[in-house]
Design an enzyme around this catalytic site. Structure first.
Site, PDB file in Angstrom:
ATOM      1  CE  LYS A 226      -3.585   2.130   2.839  1.00  0.00           C
ATOM      2  NZ  LYS A 226      -4.485   1.981   3.975  1.00  0.00           N
ATOM      3  CD  GLU A 232       9.213  -5.959   7.362  1.00  0.00           C
ATOM      4  OE1 GLU A 232       8.933  -4.856   6.839  1.00  0.00           O
ATOM      5  OE2 GLU A 232       9.055  -6.201   8.566  1.00  0.00           O
ATOM      6  N   GLY A 287      -4.918  -2.056   5.337  1.00  0.00           N
ATOM      7  CA  GLY A 287      -4.030  -3.140   4.894  1.00  0.00           C
ATOM      8  C   GLY A 287      -4.651  -4.517   5.093  1.00  0.00           C
ATOM      9  NE  ARG A 288      -6.609  -4.415  11.182  1.00  0.00           N
ATOM     10  CZ  ARG A 288      -6.031  -3.220  11.305  1.00  0.00           C
ATOM     11  NH1 ARG A 288      -4.894  -2.978  10.666  1.00  0.00           N
ATOM     12  NH2 ARG A 288      -6.567  -2.278  12.042  1.00  0.00           N
ATOM     13  CD  GLU A 373      -1.974  -5.069  11.983  1.00  0.00           C
ATOM     14  OE1 GLU A 373      -0.803  -5.448  12.074  1.00  0.00           O
ATOM     15  OE2 GLU A 373      -2.535  -4.869  10.895  1.00  0.00           O
ATOM     16  CG  HIS A 404      -3.478 -36.238  17.025  1.00  0.00           C
ATOM     17  ND1 HIS A 404      -3.490 -37.519  17.531  1.00  0.00           N
ATOM     18  CD2 HIS A 404      -4.530 -36.144  16.177  1.00  0.00           C
ATOM     19  CE1 HIS A 404      -4.495 -38.186  16.994  1.00  0.00           C
ATOM     20  NE2 HIS A 404      -5.146 -37.375  16.166  1.00  0.00           N
ATOM     21  CE  LYS A 532       5.263  -1.113   9.449  1.00  0.00           C
ATOM     22  NZ  LYS A 532       4.393  -0.361   8.548  1.00  0.00           N
TER      23      LYS A 532
END
Ligand code: G6Q
Length: 569
Positions: A226, A232, A287-288, A373, A404, A532
């Site tokens: 965005k 990253e 973003g999410r 978030e 399990h 960040k």
């Protein structure tokens, strides 16, 4: 002119006071819920069923081909009636309308929240600051369709004239988790000739290992960011470009191998991507929640545009349901209510999402971000520190693997963990009797969690096994399951694009509704910023090019150890 300014000023005042600022714990209904909780907290889930033979019918909802069974939760009709009142007191309907109509409900970033417009396949106009956003959305849809068709039919060629076979989506967080989760979940709908890969981690291993699997002549990078400034993503994008140039691609070939999905055209051009190869979206897409925007480009290429469209269709249908249904029939609102019931009254700290579908293996991770978030906040809409719990910890793995591993704690541990079980009547994979066995496990777990096993039952089991009374005495207490562990069952017909779209939208709306009641802003994420900024500051120190002076003793210690050890190799 003056009139115009006055209208704008008035309008912005309205915008800022858009969401209620009510502390839910000060409402009349909260007090009633607290008293109600005292009355039913110790009631066994099985007692609820004994009292009402129609409990399953009463507490089940249907949405298209999905059944949602809330009956195995610690609540009665009166509980839900109280929540209906609480939601009214917290002005939920008004808030929903503000969101759907472009109100700037993301107050701390001064933005509207319109991901629902991105799946408004009816194309009915939605106005933001006087402009119909559907016009630009429609243009991007067309661009995505044309582009993905060219990738799929082989018309889009790489620099040696070969068609594209591999798409690498380079993004992180919201620019990665959503498309990746959907791509995995919809495996049976994958395009045969195209494979999508998702690279997010700044750990070079992620990009390096992915590059080993692809050929530079036939691979396309989608740089999905965005902001186009994320450390990253930009580091990975630069490494991808270097690799491409090293492997034989030329500067002029970048246009056929790199495209960008972003809101920041300046940065895209700076990186060297042709603006014609850019797919835009807008600041009103969080973003999410950006899976629904051009961030979904890899899905159009990997699944085909018509599949992507069905995903939007499923989400749109859920949007209509959420916007129009009253609390009594509104699935996301009821999910939100149940979550608040456990978080704030039963003091549950986490919720598990347990899909009985291997392809949904990223679903819990996706909503870990979506939920944590959005609602991991402790300052309310009055800028006051909250004195009640907000968003829970979200986690989960696909069944039966989880059984399990961690289900032990859900069954016999000390924490209350409300669980969502998600499964499907039909499987895409007709292999022996895998599917009935998988679903038997789903149903068995929800039954076991609810019923548990009493001391008497455990004792007679041990007796039937021929154990002596001394042996029984030794082991009996460990064999008891308290039961009354809450769960919600979500049963779809088959995991197809529309069903997945509806499920995702349903969880999104649940999160939004909870944020309204908790009186927090769900659409910002300031908590991500501090780390960040510090990471950027630390890069030269880790490289040994700047002094760590001013840092705390532990950070200095770690840096020194890192630099010292790095010399030994
Ligand atoms: C989501 C967050 C976050 C964001 C990533 C990537 O709501 O804002 O996960 O999506 O930090 O950001 P960019 O898309 O700007 O690279």
């Amino acid at each position: 002119m003056e009139i115009c300014i006055s209208i704008i000023v008035q309008h912005s005042l309205i915008i800022y006071s858009m969401l209620s600022k009510i502390n839910p714990t000060t409402t009349q209904t909260w007090e009633k819920l607290t008293a109600h909780y005292q009355q039913i907290k110790d009631k066994k889930l099985t007692e609820f069923f004994d009292e009402d033979p129609l409990r399953f019918e009463t507490f089940s909802q249907r949405f298209k081909n999905i059944l949602i069974d809330f009956s195995k939760n610690q609540l009665g009709k009166d509980t839900m009636e109280l929540f209906s009142r609480l939601f009214n007191e917290c002005k939920i309907s008004e808030s929903i309308e503000h969101q759907f109509t472009g109100g700037k409900i993301n107050r701390t970033e001064n933005r509207a929240v319109l991901h629902t417009a991105l799946r408004n396949i009816s194309k009915s106009p939605i106005y933001l600051e006087g402009k119909n956003v559907m016009l630009s959305i429609n243009e991007v849809w067309k661009q995505m369709e044309v582009f993905s068709n060219k990738i799929i039919n082989g018309e889009h060629k790489g620099y040696t004239g070969k068609p594209i076979s591999d798409i690498i989506n380079v993004g992180i967080g919201g620019s990665d988790l959503g498309p990746q989760m959907v791509y995995e979940a919809l495996k049976p709908y994958h395009q045969k000739r195209i494979k999508c890969h998702y690279v997010s981690n700044i750990d070079g291993a992620h990009m390096a290992e992915t590059l080993k699997k692809v050929n530079p002549e036939t691979c396309l990078f989608i740089i999905a960011s965005k902001t186009f400034t994320t450390q990253e993503t930009m580091t990975n994008a630069n490494s991808a470009r270097d690799w491409f140039l090293e492997k034989g691609g030329g500067i002029n070939d970048i246009s056929s191998h790199f495209v960008a999905v972003s809101t920041n055209s300046e940065k895209v051009v700076e990186f060297g991507i042709d603006p014609n190869n850019m797919f835009v979206f807008w600041d009103w897409v969080g973003g999410r929640y950006s899976l629904w925007s051009s961030i979904g480009l890899s899905l159009c290429c990997g699944l085909g545009f018509s599949s992507y469209w069905k995903l939007l269709e499923g989400a749109h249908e859920m949007d209509i349901h959420f916007r129009n249904e009253s609390f009594e029939n509104n699935i996301p609102l009821q999910m939100a209510a149940i979550g608040i019931w456990y978080t704030n009254f039963f003091e549950a700290e986490s919720e598990a999402i347990l899909p009985y579908d291997q392809n949904m293996h990223r679903f819990a991770a996706y909503f870990q971000q979506g939920n944590m978030e959005s609602n991991g906040k402790s300052v309310d809409r009055n800028s006051k520190k909250v004195d009640y719990s907000t968003g829970p910890i979200i986690w989960g793995e696909p069944g039966t693997n989880g059984q399990h591993a961690f289900y032990q704690l859900i069954h016999q541990g000390t924490h209350t963990i409300p669980c969502d079980f998600i499964g499907f009547v039909n499987s895409h994979y007709q292999m022996g009797d895998h599917h009935p066995k998988l679903m038997a496990n789903f149903f068995a777990q929800t039954e076991a969690l609810m019923k548990g096993k009493s001391k008497i039952e455990a004792q007679s089991e041990l007796e039937a096994m021929g154990k002596t009374s001394n042996e029984i005495k030794e082991i009996l207490d460990f064999k008891v399951f308290e039961g009354s562990k809450p769960s919600t069952s979500i049963l779809g017909e088959i995991l197809d694009e529309k069903t997945l779209g509806s499920l995702i939208a349903c969880y999104e709306h649940k999160i939004f509704a909870q944020g309204i009641v908790w009186n927090i802003y769900s659409y910002d994420q300031w908590g991500v910023e501090l780390g960040k900024a510090l990471a950027n500051e630390l890069v030269p120190m880790v490289k040994g090019k700047a002094t760590s002076k001013g840092k705390d003793a532990s950070t200095i210690g770690l840096l020194n150890a890192y630099l010292e050890l790095s010399k030994s190799r």
